[in-house]
Write a protein that holds these residues in place. Structure first.
Motif, PDB file in Angstrom:
ATOM      1  N   VAL A  19      -4.853 -17.644  13.719  1.00 11.87           N
ATOM      2  CA  VAL A  19      -4.821 -16.189  13.600  1.00 11.87           C
ATOM      3  C   VAL A  19      -3.643 -15.774  12.713  1.00 11.87           C
ATOM      4  N   GLY A  20      -2.558 -16.527  12.769  1.00  5.26           N
ATOM      5  CA  GLY A  20      -1.413 -16.255  11.904  1.00  5.26           C
ATOM      6  C   GLY A  20      -1.764 -16.327  10.433  1.00  5.26           C
ATOM      7  N   HIS A  21      -2.642 -17.266  10.070  1.00  7.07           N
ATOM      8  CA  HIS A  21      -3.103 -17.339   8.675  1.00  7.07           C
ATOM      9  C   HIS A  21      -3.770 -16.027   8.261  1.00  7.07           C
ATOM     10  N   VAL A  22      -4.588 -15.461   9.157  1.00  6.33           N
ATOM     11  CA  VAL A  22      -5.292 -14.219   8.839  1.00  6.33           C
ATOM     12  C   VAL A  22      -4.308 -13.055   8.749  1.00  6.33           C
ATOM     13  N   LEU A  23      -3.401 -12.961   9.704  1.00 10.51           N
ATOM     14  CA  LEU A  23      -2.429 -11.863   9.696  1.00 10.51           C
ATOM     15  C   LEU A  23      -1.583 -11.872   8.427  1.00 10.51           C
ATOM     16  N   ALA A  24      -1.228 -13.064   7.968  1.00 15.53           N
ATOM     17  CA  ALA A  24      -0.393 -13.189   6.780  1.00 15.53           C
ATOM     18  C   ALA A  24      -1.196 -13.168   5.483  1.00 15.53           C
ATOM     19  N   GLN A  25      -2.514 -12.992   5.582  1.00 16.99           N
ATOM     20  CA  GLN A  25      -3.400 -12.901   4.420  1.00 16.99           C
ATOM     21  C   GLN A  25      -3.283 -14.117   3.494  1.00 16.99           C
ATOM     22  N   HIS A  26      -3.188 -15.287   4.106  1.00 15.09           N
ATOM     23  CA  HIS A  26      -3.049 -16.501   3.305  1.00 15.09           C
ATOM     24  C   HIS A  26      -4.293 -16.784   2.465  1.00 15.09           C
ATOM     25  N   GLY A  27      -5.479 -16.441   2.981  1.00 16.01           N
ATOM     26  CA  GLY A  27      -6.688 -16.645   2.195  1.00 16.01           C
ATOM     27  C   GLY A  27      -6.669 -15.814   0.931  1.00 16.01           C
ATOM     28  N   ASN A  28      -6.273 -14.570   1.054  1.00 15.54           N
ATOM     29  CA  ASN A  28      -6.147 -13.682  -0.100  1.00 15.54           C
ATOM     30  C   ASN A  28      -5.130 -14.241  -1.086  1.00 15.54           C
ATOM     31  N   GLU A  29      -4.028 -14.706  -0.564  1.00 12.31           N
ATOM     32  CA  GLU A  29      -2.962 -15.220  -1.423  1.00 12.31           C
ATOM     33  C   GLU A  29      -3.409 -16.469  -2.181  1.00 12.31           C
ATOM     34  N   ARG A  30      -4.128 -17.367  -1.505  1.00 17.61           N
ATOM     35  CA  ARG A  30      -4.594 -18.583  -2.177  1.00 17.61           C
ATOM     36  C   ARG A  30      -5.623 -18.257  -3.252  1.00 17.61           C
ATOM     37  N   MET A  31      -6.543 -17.341  -2.937  1.00 20.62           N
ATOM     38  CA  MET A  31      -7.533 -16.943  -3.931  1.00 20.62           C
ATOM     39  C   MET A  31      -6.861 -16.283  -5.125  1.00 20.62           C
ATOM     40  N   SER A  32      -5.891 -15.441  -4.877  1.00 22.71           N
ATOM     41  CA  SER A  32      -5.171 -14.758  -5.956  1.00 22.71           C
ATOM     42  C   SER A  32      -4.405 -15.755  -6.800  1.00 22.71           C
ATOM     43  N   GLN A  33      -3.763 -16.706  -6.143  1.00 22.06           N
ATOM     44  CA  GLN A  33      -3.009 -17.737  -6.845  1.00 22.06           C
ATOM     45  C   GLN A  33      -3.928 -18.554  -7.752  1.00 22.06           C
ATOM     46  N   SER A  34      -5.101 -18.934  -7.233  1.00 23.18           N
ATOM     47  CA  SER A  34      -6.046 -19.710  -8.031  1.00 23.18           C
ATOM     48  C   SER A  34      -6.518 -18.928  -9.242  1.00 23.18           C
ATOM     49  N   THR A  35      -6.743 -17.637  -9.054  1.00 24.30           N
ATOM     50  CA  THR A  35      -7.165 -16.791 -10.167  1.00 24.30           C
ATOM     51  C   THR A  35      -6.115 -16.758 -11.267  1.00 24.30           C
ATOM     52  N   LEU A  36      -4.862 -16.577 -10.879  1.00 24.16           N
ATOM     53  CA  LEU A  36      -3.785 -16.467 -11.869  1.00 24.16           C
ATOM     54  C   LEU A  36      -3.520 -17.815 -12.533  1.00 24.16           C
ATOM     55  N   ILE A  37      -3.604 -18.919 -11.778  1.00 26.13           N
ATOM     56  CA  ILE A  37      -3.420 -20.239 -12.388  1.00 26.13           C
ATOM     57  C   ILE A  37      -4.518 -20.506 -13.408  1.00 26.13           C
ATOM     58  N   GLY A  38      -5.761 -20.124 -13.070  1.00 32.02           N
ATOM     59  CA  GLY A  38      -6.877 -20.326 -13.998  1.00 32.02           C
ATOM     60  C   GLY A  38      -6.688 -19.561 -15.287  1.00 32.02           C
ATOM     61  N   ILE A  39      -6.241 -18.313 -15.182  1.00 30.68           N
ATOM     62  CA  ILE A  39      -6.001 -17.502 -16.380  1.00 30.68           C
ATOM     63  C   ILE A  39      -4.903 -18.124 -17.228  1.00 30.68           C
ATOM     64  N   THR A  40      -3.810 -18.568 -16.583  1.00 29.33           N
ATOM     65  CA  THR A  40      -2.687 -19.139 -17.312  1.00 29.33           C
ATOM     66  C   THR A  40      -3.084 -20.431 -18.013  1.00 29.33           C
ATOM     67  N   GLN A  41      -3.831 -21.291 -17.332  1.00 27.56           N
ATOM     68  CA  GLN A  41      -4.240 -22.548 -17.939  1.00 27.56           C
ATOM     69  C   GLN A  41      -5.145 -22.314 -19.144  1.00 27.56           C
ATOM     70  N   GLU A  42      -6.047 -21.361 -19.049  1.00 28.59           N
ATOM     71  CA  GLU A  42      -6.942 -21.070 -20.167  1.00 28.59           C
ATOM     72  C   GLU A  42      -6.152 -20.527 -21.349  1.00 28.59           C
ATOM     73  N   ALA A  43      -5.143 -19.691 -21.073  1.00 27.84           N
ATOM     74  CA  ALA A  43      -4.318 -19.147 -22.149  1.00 27.84           C
ATOM     75  C   ALA A  43      -3.567 -20.266 -22.867  1.00 27.84           C
ATOM     76  N   VAL A  44      -3.020 -21.228 -22.110  1.00 22.06           N
ATOM     77  CA  VAL A  44      -2.309 -22.347 -22.722  1.00 22.06           C
ATOM     78  C   VAL A  44      -3.274 -23.214 -23.517  1.00 22.06           C
ATOM     79  N   ASN A  45      -4.485 -23.428 -22.996  1.00 19.86           N
ATOM     80  CA  ASN A  45      -5.479 -24.238 -23.688  1.00 19.86           C
ATOM     81  C   ASN A  45      -5.823 -23.619 -25.041  1.00 19.86           C
ATOM     82  N   VAL A  46      -6.007 -22.301 -25.071  1.00 16.17           N
ATOM     83  CA  VAL A  46      -6.310 -21.614 -26.330  1.00 16.17           C
ATOM     84  C   VAL A  46      -5.142 -21.744 -27.302  1.00 16.17           C
ATOM     85  N   ALA A  47      -3.927 -21.634 -26.775  1.00 15.39           N
ATOM     86  CA  ALA A  47      -2.746 -21.748 -27.633  1.00 15.39           C
ATOM     87  C   ALA A  47      -2.669 -23.130 -28.267  1.00 15.39           C
TER      88      ALA A  47
END
Length: 266
Positions: free
Chosen positions: A129-157
């Motif tokens: 329940v602590g995972h839900v209260l701390a919104q860890h699922g949201n945080e992991r999904m958000s982190q994955s989204t931002l890592i994906g964007i950053t990696q694609e930007a570096v790949n293009v560069a």
């Protein structure tokens, strides 16, 4: 170069629209998704689980786990309506449990073979329940989204500037993102959920000292077959026990203030 700029603008826009938040322990978070989006995803995943995994039909087992969960849920403030939470006990040898956004809790019967009493089961449910209260699922999904964007930007560069070894560099970047960002964040989530769970269980009147016993049992059940902590998404049991013991004082004080201790029986 224009394509690279477009990706960098997309990455910048994603960061600018990011919702900055603070976890229950005061840790800064990056959250991109709404509560409604997470609740819908949680409900869909839980529905799939109920279709794919046998559900326990044993009234005594279900009542026992429900009793413990209700005591934990009662400590959740605005989310403390037990009627809004759905709990299912799944027939499985897995020594595990989970909680999902959308107020869903799943407990595997295998956990009840390792968690020896109500306090140890409360340790696990409080943690999940602590995972839900701390919104860890949201945080992991958000982190994955931002890592994906950053990696694609570096790949293009790399491609734009004709870097010959772009493949190996991207592979190294991916590994670096896992070891440097994703895994440490996951371990931080686990440690944070441990402390939130310790707080919830003690407020509910479950003995917080049993959290240490639970992780000793977990360690024994694993037979020592686990990855190095650096390469694992979970802290080592020894680390968890040390952190729990370091925070045991306030938890025990809360526990001792509860006059009507739970009496959930299997």
């Amino acid at each position: 170069m224009l394509r690279f700029k477009s990706f960098m603008m997309a990455a910048g826009a994603a960061i600018l629209i990011t919702a900055c938040a603070t976890s229950p322990t005061g840790r800064k978070q990056v959250l991109l998704y709404s509560d409604a989006q997470l609740a819908q995803s949680g409900a869909q995943a839980f529905s799939a689980m109920k279709q794919e995994t046998p559900i326990s039909k044993k009234p005594v087992t279900n009542q026992y786990v429900q009793c413990i969960a209700d005591k934990i849920i009662a400590q959740l403030g605005p989310n403390a309506d037990t009627d809004e939470w759905e709990l299912v006990v799944f027939e499985s040898d897995q020594v595990n449990a989970f909680a999902l956004p959308g107020k869903k809790i799943g407990v595997y019967t295998g956990l009840l073979n390792v968690a020896e009493n109500q306090d140890q089961v409360a340790t696990v449910i409080g943690h999940e329940v602590g995972h839900v209260l701390a919104q860890h699922g949201n945080e992991r999904m958000s982190q994955s989204t931002l890592i994906g964007i950053t990696q694609e930007a570096v790949n293009v560069a790399l491609q734009t500037n004709d870097v010959a070894q772009s493949g190996p560099i991207m592979a190294a970047l991916g590994l670096g993102a896992q070891l440097g960002v994703a895994l440490p964040f996951s371990r931080a989530h686990e440690s944070e959920a441990d402390l939130i769970g310790l707080d919830l269980m003690s407020k509910a009147g479950f003995d917080p000292r049993q959290s240490v016993n639970l992780w000793q049992n977990m360690n024994a059940a694993s037979g020592g077959q686990r990855q190095l902590e650096m390469l694992s998404t979970h802290p080592a049991p020894e680390t968890r026990i040390k952190d729990l013991q370091a925070n045991m004082g306030p938890a025990l004080a809360q526990y001792n203030q509860v006059s009507n201790k739970p009496n959930c029986r299997p």
